[in-house]
Design a protein around this motif. Structure first.
Motif, PDB file in Angstrom:
ATOM      1  N   LEU A 190       0.832  -1.199   0.000  1.00 42.86           N
ATOM      2  CA  LEU A 190       0.000   0.000   0.000  1.00 42.86           C
ATOM      3  C   LEU A 190       0.872   1.257   0.000  1.00 42.86           C
ATOM      4  N   GLU A 191       1.944   1.255   0.785  1.00 47.13           N
ATOM      5  CA  GLU A 191       2.837   2.413   0.833  1.00 47.13           C
ATOM      6  C   GLU A 191       3.502   2.646  -0.519  1.00 47.13           C
ATOM      7  N   LYS A 192       3.880   1.559  -1.190  1.00 46.21           N
ATOM      8  CA  LYS A 192       4.489   1.708  -2.511  1.00 46.21           C
ATOM      9  C   LYS A 192       3.498   2.271  -3.516  1.00 46.21           C
TER      10      LYS A 192
ATOM     11  N   GLY B 196      10.367  -0.419  17.859  1.00 47.04           N
ATOM     12  CA  GLY B 196       9.149  -1.134  18.204  1.00 47.04           C
ATOM     13  C   GLY B 196       7.935  -0.246  18.387  1.00 47.04           C
ATOM     14  N   HIS B 197       8.105   1.073  18.275  1.00 45.92           N
ATOM     15  CA  HIS B 197       6.979   2.000  18.429  1.00 45.92           C
ATOM     16  C   HIS B 197       6.407   2.341  17.065  1.00 45.92           C
ATOM     17  N   ILE B 198       5.096   2.217  16.923  1.00 41.67           N
ATOM     18  CA  ILE B 198       4.418   2.480  15.661  1.00 41.67           C
ATOM     19  C   ILE B 198       3.545   3.715  15.816  1.00 41.67           C
ATOM     20  N   SER B 199       3.700   4.666  14.903  1.00 42.17           N
ATOM     21  CA  SER B 199       2.843   5.855  14.895  1.00 42.17           C
ATOM     22  C   SER B 199       2.614   6.283  13.455  1.00 42.17           C
ATOM     23  N   LEU B 200       1.559   7.025  13.234  1.00 44.55           N
ATOM     24  CA  LEU B 200       1.203   7.461  11.882  1.00 44.55           C
ATOM     25  C   LEU B 200       2.080   8.617  11.424  1.00 44.55           C
ATOM     26  N   THR B 201       2.468   8.563  10.164  1.00 44.33           N
ATOM     27  CA  THR B 201       3.125   9.710   9.531  1.00 44.33           C
ATOM     28  C   THR B 201       2.041  10.709   9.135  1.00 44.33           C
ATOM     29  N   ALA B 202       2.457  11.840   8.579  1.00 43.43           N
ATOM     30  CA  ALA B 202       1.481  12.817   8.094  1.00 43.43           C
ATOM     31  C   ALA B 202       0.608  12.210   7.002  1.00 43.43           C
ATOM     32  N   ALA B 203       1.230  11.383   6.136  1.00 40.92           N
ATOM     33  CA  ALA B 203       0.462  10.724   5.075  1.00 40.92           C
ATOM     34  C   ALA B 203      -0.547   9.741   5.682  1.00 40.92           C
ATOM     35  N   GLY B 204      -0.127   9.028   6.730  1.00 41.42           N
ATOM     36  CA  GLY B 204      -1.025   8.093   7.396  1.00 41.42           C
ATOM     37  C   GLY B 204      -2.196   8.799   8.050  1.00 41.42           C
ATOM     38  N   GLU B 205      -1.914   9.942   8.697  1.00 44.39           N
ATOM     39  CA  GLU B 205      -2.984  10.730   9.316  1.00 44.39           C
ATOM     40  C   GLU B 205      -3.993  11.200   8.276  1.00 44.39           C
ATOM     41  N   THR B 206      -3.499  11.555   7.086  1.00 46.81           N
ATOM     42  CA  THR B 206      -4.393  12.007   6.018  1.00 46.81           C
ATOM     43  C   THR B 206      -5.243  10.863   5.477  1.00 46.81           C
TER      44      THR B 206
END
Length: 317
Positions: A39-41, A53-63
């Motif tokens: 999906l990212e590609k 080990g910490h997962i958080s959304l990038t700006a693109a993920g937040e959008t």
């Protein structure tokens, strides 16, 4: 980009953890990771920060997240519309209920509904009342049975509440030779002071029942004699059946519990109202409407027929 990839992305965003998301989606973690990478590609942007080990959304993920949720909700709506064309031979209901109702009213209602409509898929979500209201508002449930009155939030202004039952809280003990020293006979009455002097099994602090009973003891200036606390409903009932102590529970959980006896609680009496919550701004499916009818008819049976609950359960609304 496909729905499976979007579902994987949303679940990782919800949990903040690839392993937990994979378990929820019943996927192997490498498969989930490949879906996210693909999906990212396709989108040309990283969707998650992956650090130590910490997962958080990038700006693109937040959008992407709100759009992904809308697309998944639209796909679910299409599926449900297609199920509607098949009538009640098919379909899916997402019903939420509190743990205490899952071992009483809900168990009876689901049994009756499945007998009448065996082709309809049932998904049961067991959470506290406030969490169920939030899930209903997010479109994750079709209807929910809750056990306390909540005011609609700003995010959920079109909530429809329908009172179903009012039920007493009763004191239960083992039916035979309780070690807790409470030898109740059906129809006996006890006061809160009587209960405070007996060994007690208490729910965990997150239970509405625990909050209500603790408030009653505090108001009366009483301190309960706690034997064990922190249990869920099933465990509380089993502990009491084995004579560990007494407990204060909703009357409906006594259905098909021959190893328990109960006494009516007076001075003060305690009760709760069971309500059915739905979205007023969403048209219910035929399956959801049928489930609502089944719940109401099941409540009527518990309150009016010879189930041994007539003294403790009353129809409302």
């Amino acid at each position: 980009m496909n729905l499976e990839q979007l579902a994987s992305f949303v679940e990782v965003a919800n949990t903040g953890h690839f392993t937990k998301a994979a378990a929820t989606l019943h996927l192997a973690q490498p498969s989930l990771s490949r879906q996210i990478s693909t999906l990212e590609k396709e989108l040309g942007s990283e969707l998650f920060h992956r650090a130590h080990g910490h997962i958080s959304l990038t700006a693109a993920g937040e959008t992407l997240l709100p759009s992904a949720r809308r697309m998944l909700a639209d796909a679910e709506a299409v599926r449900r519309d297609m199920d509607e064309l098949a009538g009640l031979r098919k379909g899916r209901i997402r019903l939420g209920a509190t743990p205490t109702l899952c071992v009483s009213l809900v168990a009876e209602a689901i049994s009756g509904f499945h007998h009448e409509h065996p082709g309809v898929e049932l998904e049961l979500v067991e959470k506290g009342s406030r969490e169920l209201i939030e899930a209903l508002g997010a479109g994750e449930l079709d209807l929910a049975l809750i056990t306390r009155t909540l005011s609609p939030s700003a995010q959920m202004p079109r909530l429809r509440m329908q009172g179903v039952l009012s039920e007493d809280l009763v004191v239960i003990a083992a039916a035979e030779s309780p070690r807790g020293g409470a030898d109740f006979l059906p129809g006996d009455t006890v006061t809160l002071a009587d209960v405070a002097a007996l060994p007690q099994v208490l729910f965990h602090h997150g239970y509405d029942l625990r909050v209500a009973t603790s408030a009653a003891f505090d108001a009366a200036g009483l301190a309960p004699n706690i034997v064990v606390e922190g249990a869920e409903m099933d465990a509380v009932l089993r502990f009491v059946e084995r004579g560990l102590g007494v407990a204060i529970v909703p009357a409906m959980v006594l259905v098909d519990r021959p190893r328990l006896t109960s006494a009516q609680l007076l001075e003060p009496s305690l009760s709760r109202t069971v309500s059915l919550a739905t979205r007023a701004d969403v048209r219910p499916t035929r399956a959801a409407s049928a489930m609502e009818t089944t719940i109401l008819s099941t409540a009527r049976v518990l309150a009016e027929e010879d189930t041994g609950l007539a003294a403790h359960v009353r129809l409302v609304g």
